[in-house]
Enzyme design. Sequence first.
Site, PDB file in Angstrom:
ATOM      1  N   GLU A 130      -1.681   9.685  -9.688  1.00 24.99           N
ATOM      2  CA  GLU A 130      -3.132   9.954  -9.758  1.00 24.99           C
ATOM      3  C   GLU A 130      -3.402  11.396  -9.384  1.00 24.99           C
ATOM      4  OE1 GLU A 130      -5.299   6.973  -7.536  1.00 24.99           O
ATOM      5  OE2 GLU A 130      -4.294   5.347  -8.597  1.00 24.99           O
ATOM      6  N   HIS A 149      -9.837   5.095 -10.174  1.00 28.47           N
ATOM      7  CA  HIS A 149      -9.673   4.578  -8.805  1.00 28.47           C
ATOM      8  C   HIS A 149     -11.039   4.415  -8.121  1.00 28.47           C
ATOM      9  CE1 HIS A 149      -6.536   4.323  -5.344  1.00 28.47           C
ATOM     10  NE2 HIS A 149      -7.578   3.547  -5.084  1.00 28.47           N
TER      11      HIS A 149
HETATM   12  N1  LIG Z   1      -8.740  -0.067  -6.334  1.00 29.89           N
HETATM   13  C1  LIG Z   1      -9.137   0.186  -5.134  1.00 29.89           C
HETATM   14  O1  LIG Z   1      -9.910   1.113  -4.887  1.00 29.89           O
HETATM   15  C2  LIG Z   1      -8.699  -0.675  -4.005  1.00 29.89           C
HETATM   16  C3  LIG Z   1      -9.574  -0.936  -2.939  1.00 29.89           C
HETATM   17  C4  LIG Z   1      -9.134  -1.721  -1.877  1.00 29.89           C
HETATM   18  C5  LIG Z   1      -7.842  -2.239  -1.896  1.00 29.89           C
HETATM   19  N2  LIG Z   1      -7.023  -1.965  -2.929  1.00 29.89           N
HETATM   20  C6  LIG Z   1      -5.668  -2.544  -2.999  1.00 29.89           C
HETATM   21  O2  LIG Z   1      -5.809  -3.938  -3.282  1.00 29.89           O
HETATM   22  C7  LIG Z   1      -4.659  -4.639  -2.818  1.00 29.89           C
HETATM   23  C8  LIG Z   1      -5.077  -5.900  -2.074  1.00 29.89           C
HETATM   24  O3  LIG Z   1      -5.827  -5.559  -0.922  1.00 29.89           O
HETATM   25  P1  LIG Z   1      -6.280  -6.689   0.119  1.00 29.89           P
HETATM   26  O4  LIG Z   1      -7.225  -6.033   1.058  1.00 29.89           O
HETATM   27  O5  LIG Z   1      -6.690  -7.922  -0.571  1.00 29.89           O
HETATM   28  O6  LIG Z   1      -4.895  -6.938   0.867  1.00 29.89           O
HETATM   29  P2  LIG Z   1      -4.432  -8.251   1.633  1.00 29.89           P
HETATM   30  O7  LIG Z   1      -3.324  -7.829   2.524  1.00 29.89           O
HETATM   31  O8  LIG Z   1      -5.579  -8.970   2.226  1.00 29.89           O
HETATM   32  O9  LIG Z   1      -3.829  -9.164   0.465  1.00 29.89           O
HETATM   33  C9  LIG Z   1      -2.644  -8.885  -0.204  1.00 29.89           C
HETATM   34  C10 LIG Z   1      -2.002 -10.208  -0.576  1.00 29.89           C
HETATM   35  O10 LIG Z   1      -0.859  -9.932  -1.394  1.00 29.89           O
HETATM   36  C11 LIG Z   1       0.141 -10.874  -1.053  1.00 29.89           C
HETATM   37  N3  LIG Z   1       1.433 -10.409  -1.482  1.00 29.89           N
HETATM   38  C12 LIG Z   1       2.308  -9.588  -0.839  1.00 29.89           C
HETATM   39  N4  LIG Z   1       3.424  -9.435  -1.597  1.00 29.89           N
HETATM   40  C13 LIG Z   1       3.228 -10.154  -2.717  1.00 29.89           C
HETATM   41  C14 LIG Z   1       4.036 -10.395  -3.856  1.00 29.89           C
HETATM   42  N5  LIG Z   1       5.243  -9.850  -3.996  1.00 29.89           N
HETATM   43  N6  LIG Z   1       3.529 -11.182  -4.832  1.00 29.89           N
HETATM   44  C15 LIG Z   1       2.300 -11.731  -4.702  1.00 29.89           C
HETATM   45  N7  LIG Z   1       1.509 -11.571  -3.638  1.00 29.89           N
HETATM   46  C16 LIG Z   1       1.967 -10.780  -2.648  1.00 29.89           C
HETATM   47  C17 LIG Z   1      -0.002 -11.024   0.449  1.00 29.89           C
HETATM   48  O11 LIG Z   1       0.556 -12.231   0.898  1.00 29.89           O
HETATM   49  C18 LIG Z   1      -1.515 -11.007   0.617  1.00 29.89           C
HETATM   50  O12 LIG Z   1      -2.052 -12.308   0.605  1.00 29.89           O
HETATM   51  C19 LIG Z   1      -3.882  -3.621  -1.996  1.00 29.89           C
HETATM   52  O13 LIG Z   1      -2.864  -3.079  -2.804  1.00 29.89           O
HETATM   53  C20 LIG Z   1      -4.900  -2.534  -1.712  1.00 29.89           C
HETATM   54  O14 LIG Z   1      -4.296  -1.295  -1.468  1.00 29.89           O
HETATM   55  C21 LIG Z   1      -7.407  -1.205  -3.987  1.00 29.89           C
HETATM   56  O1  LIG Z   2      -6.760   1.320  -0.536  1.00 33.09           O
HETATM   57  C1  LIG Z   2      -7.956   1.492  -0.679  1.00 33.09           C
HETATM   58  O2  LIG Z   2      -8.785   1.319   0.229  1.00 33.09           O
HETATM   59  C2  LIG Z   2      -8.469   1.870  -2.014  1.00 33.09           C
HETATM   60  O3  LIG Z   2      -7.455   2.170  -2.888  1.00 33.09           O
HETATM   61  C3  LIG Z   2      -9.530   2.912  -1.985  1.00 33.09           C
HETATM   62  O4  LIG Z   2      -9.039   4.203  -2.008  1.00 33.09           O
HETATM   63  P1  LIG Z   2     -10.066   5.422  -1.835  1.00 33.09           P
HETATM   64  O5  LIG Z   2     -10.510   5.413  -0.426  1.00 33.09           O
HETATM   65  O6  LIG Z   2      -9.321   6.656  -2.170  1.00 33.09           O
HETATM   66  O7  LIG Z   2     -11.198   5.163  -2.765  1.00 33.09           O
END
Ligand SMILES: NC(=O)c1ccc[n+]([C@@H]2O[C@H](COP(=O)([O-])OP(=O)(O)OC[C@H]3O[C@@H](n4cnc5c(N)ncnc54)[C@H](O)[C@@H]3O)[C@@H](O)[C@H]2O)c1
Ligand SMILES: O=C(O)[C@H](O)COP(=O)(O)O
Length: 527
Positions: A259, A278
């Site tokens: 990214e 993102h």
């Molecule tokens: N796009 C964005 O801006 C954004 C925002 C927030 C979070 N995220 C990402 O979203 C994802 C989930 O976040 P969350 O807060 O729900 O996390 P979380 O820890 O609550 O949930 C993650 C889940 O994934 C499961 N897991 C771990 N390994 C696994 C595997 N190999 N196969 C299947 N499941 C598996 C865990 O058991 C857990 O239940 C993270 O990667 C986080 O970085 C992205």
């Molecule tokens: O892991 C996260 O919280 C998300 O990917 C959000 O990322 P950002 O703070 O750069 O929007």
Amino acid sequence: MPKVLVSDPIDPSGIDLLGQVAQVDVKTKLSPEELIQIIPEYDALMIRSGTQVTEAVIEAATQLKIIGRAGVGVDNVDVPTATKKGIVVVNSPEGNTIAAAEHALALMLSLSRHIPDANQSVKAGKWERKKFTGVEVYKKTLGVVGLGKIGSHVATVARAMGMKLLAYDPFLSQERAEQLGCRLVELDFLFQESDYITLHLPKTPETQNLVNAETLGKMKSTARIINCARGGIIDEDALGKALESGQIAAAALDVYASEPLGDSPLCHLEQDIILTPHLGASTEEAQTNVAVDVAEQIRDVLLGLPARSAVNIPGLRPDVLEKLKPYMLLAETLGNLVGQLAGGRIESLDVRLQGELASNDSQPIVVAALKGLLSPALRERVNYVNAGIEAKDRGIRVVETRDASVRDYSGSIQLSAKGPSETRSVTGAILGEDELRITNIDDFPINVVPTRHMLLTVHRDMPGIIGQIGSQLGSFNVNIASMQVGRKMVRGSAVMVLSLDDPLPEGVLSEITNVEGIRDAYIVNLQ
Ligand SMILES: NC(=O)c1ccc[n+]([C@@H]2O[C@H](COP(=O)([O-])OP(=O)(O)OC[C@H]3O[C@@H](n4cnc5c(N)ncnc54)[C@H](O)[C@@H]3O)[C@@H](O)[C@H]2O)c1
Ligand SMILES: O=C(O)[C@H](O)COP(=O)(O)O
């Protein structure tokens, strides 16, 4: 005043909060070299996903106490190096959950109804109603990979929209999946049966390219996939090919292996693909939540308090932390005491939690005891973050024992440190809300408040010995604040603990050990 560097765009609510306790410098878009150059000035670093906190940055950060990630993922931080250096890494595990879940749902509906393309078409002056005929999600099967915080919210909303739910999460109980209305299945089955697949798992070495040519090959040709989790979980080349060949119907991505995405082949695909930069956490609400959550934790750590969502030390609920705090301080004090009595070369530390403490989470108490044990040798280099690693590196084996039977105090901690030739043990308890007491030294009962300057002797219980020690200290102009003797039998062995108003001058200890009947004497500094 401590200094905080904010190197990514953070909501002003967090910056204002930090401004009350620190000098806050907002410097975004720094190159890696610029960051390495200025980081030595700072006590805290606040970031989002844009700053790469590499080993080189952490090694250069000589003052840094905390890295605060205003968001969830800490994959842009070298956490093992931070841990080794005793730097706390905190995040905001729940601040953007709803935002990310709603973004995944928005992408699912956008894919189903061709909303981005239809929007562009109308703006180009066209009216292509037939071309943009969509599909309904109602009664379709959604496969959720990773049923954690975000995956659970997606599942709950999707269920309310009438979708059937499959889930794959190797760390989740059947019971929890059922509560959410999900059928827990194997990954292959989820890929074969789902009409929509949404990813909500962390990126780890195991999940890198989890979605690849083989897994995409198992999907229905009408299926759509959404990734709002982390780039690199989907192999982007394989995804492009699967879309081009018609192997799958559509994809929506918010995150990418690298990214910003730049001019990727994904941008030039003719097929149905939605790409967002993102944006999962980018709502006003989420940005306020994560900024305040992380700013509060940075403030607390700078004030010497524990953080509630540290990723490299045991996380504790605030109510549990409140209850354990005095016991953590007690464990640290006892660790410090037993470390000073045992000298160096400790082979093992037995941490015994007694009475009501036996049913508690022992990890914070063990970490605090190790911090105290190592602090005579490592001083401020040891903290809650690296105490476990430092103890392991020194070959100190930690044994935890629990004994629920109540002794004189409702909860007490006993630490026994085994050295090459002997084992020393100390016990302590909390009186009232938060008063620390040392209640036993090597099984001699006492009741002593730990203080800064202390003298401890092991001696024969015989007349005149206490008076002689008093005179010796008087001759060196050392004032005694309090004195306690503990013995198991009359005229047997005894310990004496003196709290002193002043540090002991050089030479006093050898004078004291020369007194007849004194077997051992120690200068102990606690607090
Ligand atoms: N796009 C964005 O801006 C954004 C925002 C927030 C979070 N995220 C990402 O979203 C994802 C989930 O976040 P969350 O807060 O729900 O996390 P979380 O820890 O609550 O949930 C993650 C889940 O994934 C499961 N897991 C771990 N390994 C696994 C595997 N190999 N196969 C299947 N499941 C598996 C865990 O058991 C857990 O239940 C993270 O990667 C986080 O970085 C992205
Ligand atoms: O892991 C996260 O919280 C998300 O990917 C959000 O990322 P950002 O703070 O750069 O929007």
